[in-house]
Design a protein around this motif. Structure first.
Motif, PDB file in Angstrom:
ATOM      1  N   ASP A  37       0.939  -1.146   0.003  1.00 57.93           N
ATOM      2  CA  ASP A  37      -0.096   0.067   0.104  1.00 57.93           C
ATOM      3  C   ASP A  37       0.756   1.392   0.124  1.00 57.93           C
ATOM      4  N   TYR A  38       1.924   1.201   0.692  1.00 59.04           N
ATOM      5  CA  TYR A  38       2.729   2.231   0.866  1.00 59.04           C
ATOM      6  C   TYR A  38       3.356   3.153  -0.463  1.00 59.04           C
ATOM      7  N   ARG A  39       3.772   2.071  -1.243  1.00 58.39           N
ATOM      8  CA  ARG A  39       4.394   2.397  -2.289  1.00 58.39           C
ATOM      9  C   ARG A  39       3.509   3.076  -3.460  1.00 58.39           C
ATOM     10  N   TRP A  40       2.186   3.112  -3.226  1.00 56.04           N
ATOM     11  CA  TRP A  40       1.320   3.713  -3.999  1.00 56.04           C
ATOM     12  C   TRP A  40       0.592   4.777  -3.408  1.00 56.04           C
ATOM     13  N   SER A  41       0.919   5.140  -2.185  1.00 54.72           N
ATOM     14  CA  SER A  41       0.093   5.882  -1.128  1.00 54.72           C
ATOM     15  C   SER A  41       0.477   7.521  -1.625  1.00 54.72           C
ATOM     16  N   GLN A  42      -0.664   8.411  -1.327  1.00 58.42           N
ATOM     17  CA  GLN A  42      -0.728   9.718  -1.582  1.00 58.42           C
ATOM     18  C   GLN A  42      -0.886  10.325  -0.093  1.00 58.42           C
ATOM     19  N   VAL A  43      -0.242  11.486  -0.279  1.00 58.38           N
ATOM     20  CA  VAL A  43      -0.365  12.340   0.988  1.00 58.38           C
ATOM     21  C   VAL A  43      -1.545  13.250   1.159  1.00 58.38           C
ATOM     22  N   ALA A  44      -2.318  13.748   2.206  1.00 55.30           N
ATOM     23  CA  ALA A  44      -3.349  14.698   2.088  1.00 55.30           C
ATOM     24  C   ALA A  44      -2.627  15.876   2.048  1.00 55.30           C
ATOM     25  N   GLU A  45      -3.656  16.832   1.477  1.00 54.45           N
ATOM     26  CA  GLU A  45      -3.077  18.264   1.129  1.00 54.45           C
ATOM     27  C   GLU A  45      -2.726  19.118   2.197  1.00 54.45           C
ATOM     28  N   TRP A  46      -3.585  19.026   3.324  1.00 55.09           N
ATOM     29  CA  TRP A  46      -3.505  19.678   4.448  1.00 55.09           C
ATOM     30  C   TRP A  46      -2.091  19.448   5.135  1.00 55.09           C
ATOM     31  N   THR A  47      -1.334  18.333   5.111  1.00 50.20           N
ATOM     32  CA  THR A  47      -0.209  18.274   5.787  1.00 50.20           C
ATOM     33  C   THR A  47       0.685  19.067   5.391  1.00 50.20           C
ATOM     34  N   HIS A  49       5.644   7.423   9.805  1.00 49.38           N
ATOM     35  CA  HIS A  49       5.189   6.339   8.864  1.00 49.38           C
ATOM     36  C   HIS A  49       5.702   5.244   9.053  1.00 49.38           C
ATOM     37  N   PHE A  50       4.823   4.131   9.301  1.00 42.58           N
ATOM     38  CA  PHE A  50       5.420   2.941   9.696  1.00 42.58           C
ATOM     39  C   PHE A  50       5.014   1.755   8.735  1.00 42.58           C
ATOM     40  N   VAL A  51       5.928   1.387   8.127  1.00 41.47           N
ATOM     41  CA  VAL A  51       5.659   0.064   7.161  1.00 41.47           C
ATOM     42  C   VAL A  51       6.114  -1.237   7.103  1.00 41.47           C
ATOM     43  N   HIS A  52       5.549  -2.067   6.979  1.00 46.58           N
ATOM     44  CA  HIS A  52       5.905  -3.511   7.238  1.00 46.58           C
ATOM     45  C   HIS A  52       5.776  -4.374   5.797  1.00 46.58           C
ATOM     46  N   GLY A  53       6.492  -5.596   6.000  1.00 51.06           N
ATOM     47  CA  GLY A  53       6.526  -6.338   4.792  1.00 51.06           C
ATOM     48  C   GLY A  53       7.413  -5.618   3.674  1.00 51.06           C
ATOM     49  N   MET A  54       8.216  -4.691   3.969  1.00 52.24           N
ATOM     50  CA  MET A  54       9.028  -4.187   2.882  1.00 52.24           C
ATOM     51  C   MET A  54      10.247  -4.877   2.704  1.00 52.24           C
ATOM     52  N   PRO A  55      10.629  -5.240   1.241  1.00 54.09           N
ATOM     53  CA  PRO A  55      11.743  -6.130   1.106  1.00 54.09           C
ATOM     54  C   PRO A  55      13.023  -5.118   1.004  1.00 54.09           C
ATOM     55  N   ARG A  56      14.075  -5.821   1.452  1.00 53.23           N
ATOM     56  CA  ARG A  56      15.447  -4.728   1.527  1.00 53.23           C
ATOM     57  C   ARG A  56      15.618  -4.083   0.195  1.00 53.23           C
ATOM     58  N   GLY A  57      15.407  -4.653  -0.990  1.00 53.50           N
ATOM     59  CA  GLY A  57      15.879  -3.853  -2.327  1.00 53.50           C
ATOM     60  C   GLY A  57      14.934  -2.530  -2.401  1.00 53.50           C
ATOM     61  N   HIS A  58      14.058  -2.274  -1.300  1.00 53.87           N
ATOM     62  CA  HIS A  58      13.123  -1.074  -1.679  1.00 53.87           C
ATOM     63  C   HIS A  58      13.532   0.148  -0.605  1.00 53.87           C
ATOM     64  N   LEU A  59      14.362  -0.147   0.066  1.00 55.16           N
ATOM     65  CA  LEU A  59      14.887   0.887   0.931  1.00 55.16           C
ATOM     66  C   LEU A  59      14.827   2.316   0.494  1.00 55.16           C
ATOM     67  N   GLU A  60      15.697   2.488  -0.391  1.00 56.32           N
ATOM     68  CA  GLU A  60      15.960   3.777  -0.950  1.00 56.32           C
ATOM     69  C   GLU A  60      14.459   4.462  -1.527  1.00 56.32           C
ATOM     70  N   GLU A  61      13.612   3.533  -2.194  1.00 62.33           N
ATOM     71  CA  GLU A  61      12.437   4.000  -2.583  1.00 62.33           C
ATOM     72  C   GLU A  61      11.430   4.454  -1.548  1.00 62.33           C
ATOM     73  N   ALA A  62      11.506   3.743  -0.435  1.00 64.99           N
ATOM     74  CA  ALA A  62      10.712   3.917   0.692  1.00 64.99           C
ATOM     75  C   ALA A  62      11.083   5.398   1.555  1.00 64.99           C
ATOM     76  N   LEU A  63      12.189   5.452   1.439  1.00 66.80           N
ATOM     77  CA  LEU A  63      12.905   6.607   2.280  1.00 66.80           C
ATOM     78  C   LEU A  63      12.537   7.899   1.336  1.00 66.80           C
ATOM     79  N   ARG A  64      12.524   7.804   0.027  1.00 73.96           N
ATOM     80  CA  ARG A  64      12.232   8.833  -0.821  1.00 73.96           C
ATOM     81  C   ARG A  64      10.740   9.157  -0.932  1.00 73.96           C
ATOM     82  N   ILE A  65       9.847   8.026  -0.590  1.00 75.13           N
ATOM     83  CA  ILE A  65       8.496   8.312  -0.382  1.00 75.13           C
ATOM     84  C   ILE A  65       8.207   9.084   0.866  1.00 75.13           C
TER      85      ILE A  65
END
Length: 267
Positions: free
Chosen positions: A187-197, A207-223
């Motif tokens: 879900d996180y990799r396709w998530s969008q943020v609310a405008e008011w934030t 943000h707390f994300v589980h089930g994230m494979p090692r190879g996606h660390l940089e992508e997750a930090l970028r999100i």
């Protein structure tokens, strides 16, 4: 759904300084290595939730007392876990649990798990948070109580509202931080943020994300940076139906993510 509306944050958001918030490891007897690792110098750690038994338990736990003391002496905030069950738990029950956390573990604040998100419930959540702040910040303790086990005087209460999704915007004026995402990587990799934030600094969001494979660390930090969240916890663990199961142990890539984030924590 964890996704709300799309908003374009400025490029400055890519410079967000990220640190860890630990949602709650397993009991120190079950996860001794995890608790020990948290006091390693240089770990970009903002706070740790102490969850003894879906709350403070019925009596002081010596193993949790020791773990909390080590964290306090290392200068790390320790937060008590309070389960709001989306508003189903009474005000009295929550305050009673908070008293036990303070009396036994000298916590620095609270993480309100399964916090409601609706506008109609906001006044009751605000009442609870105001009471929790008073318990720590001033009621009978004008300069803050002495800290057991060293560490000086307690600073102001730190309150994290664990919504797990974007709540009604008014909650941002109630908690010090809001958990606006808690869920799987799928879900996180396709998530969008609310405008008011965008009206608030990144220090306000987690943000707390589980089930994230090692190879996606940089992508997750970028999100996280792009969506303006400076407190994170990413893990490759997956849940088995229990509320906190994915967060109860460290990810296999803990050392890698610590080195990627670095030692600087801006708080």
């Amino acid at each position: 759904m964890p996704h709300l509306t799309r908003t374009a944050r400025g490029t400055a958001s890519t410079d967000v300084r990220i640190g860890f918030g630990i949602p709650g490891f397993a009991h120190p007897l079950v996860a001794p290595a995890e608790w020990s690792e948290l006091t390693r110098p240089g770990t970009p750690l903002k706070w740790v939730v102490l969850n003894v038994a879906n709350g403070p338990g019925e009596r002081p736990d010596p193993h949790c007392l020791e773990a909390a003391g080590r964290l306090r002496n290392a200068g790390v905030r320790v937060l008590g876990h309070l389960d709001m069950t989306y508003g189903a738990r009474s005000f009295g029950e929550l305050v009673s649990d908070a008293h036990r956390y303070l009396d036994w573990y000298q916590v620095d604040g609270f993480s309100l798990d399964r916090c409601p998100t609706e506008r109609a419930v906001l006044p009751e959540v605000r009442r609870t948070v105001t009471t929790l702040r008073a318990l720590i910040d001033g009621e009978g303790w004008p300069e803050g109580p002495p800290r057991k086990g060293g560490g000086g005087r307690r600073e102001g209460a730190h309150i994290v509202l664990g919504h797990g999704t974007h709540p009604y915007p008014g909650y941002a004026e109630t908690g010090d931080q809001l958990v606006t995402f808690a869920g799987p990587w799928s879900d996180y990799r396709w998530s969008q943020v609310a405008e008011w934030t965008a009206d608030y600094p990144p220090e306000r969001f987690c943000h707390f994300v589980h089930g994230m494979p090692r190879g996606h660390l940089e992508e997750a930090l970028r999100i996280a940076r792009w969506q303006g969240a400076s407190t994170i916890y990413f893990t490759d663990r997956v849940g088995d139906g229990g509320t906190n199961a994915p967060w109860e142990s460290m990810p296999g890539y803990w050392d890698e993510i610590v080195s990627r984030i670095g030692t600087g924590v801006s708080e």
